[in-house]
Design a protein around this motif. Structure first.
Motif, PDB file in Angstrom:
ATOM      1  N   SER A 246      34.291  41.240  63.416  1.00 23.59           N
ATOM      2  CA  SER A 246      34.886  39.995  62.914  1.00 23.59           C
ATOM      3  C   SER A 246      33.955  38.789  62.989  1.00 23.59           C
ATOM      4  O   SER A 246      34.212  37.777  62.348  1.00 23.59           O
ATOM      5  N   ASN A 247      32.849  38.898  63.717  1.00 23.73           N
ATOM      6  CA  ASN A 247      31.902  37.791  63.799  1.00 23.73           C
ATOM      7  C   ASN A 247      30.778  37.883  62.756  1.00 23.73           C
ATOM      8  O   ASN A 247      29.778  37.175  62.857  1.00 23.73           O
ATOM      9  N   THR A 248      30.954  38.726  61.755  1.00 28.14           N
ATOM     10  CA  THR A 248      29.939  38.900  60.709  1.00 28.14           C
ATOM     11  C   THR A 248      29.692  37.599  59.969  1.00 28.14           C
ATOM     12  O   THR A 248      30.621  36.945  59.514  1.00 28.14           O
ATOM     13  N   LYS A 249      28.415  37.232  59.861  1.00 35.87           N
ATOM     14  CA  LYS A 249      28.035  35.983  59.186  1.00 35.87           C
ATOM     15  C   LYS A 249      27.415  36.224  57.815  1.00 35.87           C
ATOM     16  O   LYS A 249      27.462  35.371  56.945  1.00 35.87           O
ATOM     17  N   VAL A 250      26.799  37.398  57.619  1.00 35.08           N
ATOM     18  CA  VAL A 250      26.082  37.697  56.377  1.00 35.08           C
ATOM     19  C   VAL A 250      26.327  39.144  55.988  1.00 35.08           C
ATOM     20  O   VAL A 250      26.304  40.034  56.836  1.00 35.08           O
ATOM     21  N   ILE A 251      26.542  39.357  54.698  1.00 34.70           N
ATOM     22  CA  ILE A 251      26.617  40.706  54.141  1.00 34.70           C
ATOM     23  C   ILE A 251      25.427  40.872  53.208  1.00 34.70           C
ATOM     24  O   ILE A 251      25.153  40.004  52.381  1.00 34.70           O
TER      25      ILE A 251
ATOM     26  N   THR B 198      32.368  35.498  52.731  1.00 34.52           N
ATOM     27  CA  THR B 198      31.246  35.703  53.642  1.00 34.52           C
ATOM     28  C   THR B 198      29.942  35.570  52.861  1.00 34.52           C
ATOM     29  O   THR B 198      29.811  36.100  51.759  1.00 34.52           O
ATOM     30  N   TYR B 199      28.976  34.833  53.434  1.00 39.32           N
ATOM     31  CA  TYR B 199      27.679  34.650  52.787  1.00 39.32           C
ATOM     32  C   TYR B 199      27.113  36.019  52.436  1.00 39.32           C
ATOM     33  O   TYR B 199      26.999  36.894  53.304  1.00 39.32           O
ATOM     34  N   THR B 200      26.792  36.211  51.172  1.00 40.31           N
ATOM     35  CA  THR B 200      26.358  37.525  50.701  1.00 40.31           C
ATOM     36  C   THR B 200      25.005  37.450  50.014  1.00 40.31           C
ATOM     37  O   THR B 200      24.790  36.624  49.134  1.00 40.31           O
ATOM     38  N   ILE B 201      24.122  38.339  50.445  1.00 45.05           N
ATOM     39  CA  ILE B 201      22.825  38.526  49.801  1.00 45.05           C
ATOM     40  C   ILE B 201      22.939  39.796  48.973  1.00 45.05           C
ATOM     41  O   ILE B 201      23.227  40.865  49.501  1.00 45.05           O
TER      42      ILE B 201
END
Length: 100
Positions: free
Chosen positions: A43-48, A62-65
């Motif tokens: 749940s603490n994911t900051k970037v995908i 969620t910030y996604t690259i």
């Protein structure tokens, strides 16, 4: 196919990085199930970081690259999925000048 790829290097060499694929959440409704898995287990994911061409966008919040590995445009293959992912991504990266 057994060879080591970009994703493997990220998972093995960066702290707090984990992989999600069909072996973990299944193939049916992959984006939805991947998002649920992230919310439940990480749940603490900051970037995908996700493939830009072959899976639907996982989480707009969620910030996604988006990693553009296969430039379907230049192959003459229209892909609504890839175009949508490129529009929704916060950042787009690739591994070749030709694809860029």
């Amino acid at each position: 196919m057994g060879e080591k790829v970009f994703w493997d290097y990220l998972i093995e060499n960066l702290p707090n990085v984990y992989g999600i694929d069909h072996r973990i959440v299944g193939e049916k409704n992959f984006p939805k199930k991947a998002k649920e898995y992230i919310n439940q287990k990480h749940s603490n994911t900051k970037v995908i970081i996700q493939n830009a061409s072959f899976i639907d966008f996982i989480d707009k919040d969620t910030y996604t690259i988006a990693f553009l590995q296969d430039d379907l445009r230049s192959m003459g293959r229209q892909s609504y999925q890839q175009e949508r992912n490129l529009k929704l991504a916060h950042k787009i990266i690739t591994n070749s000048y030709q694809t860029a």
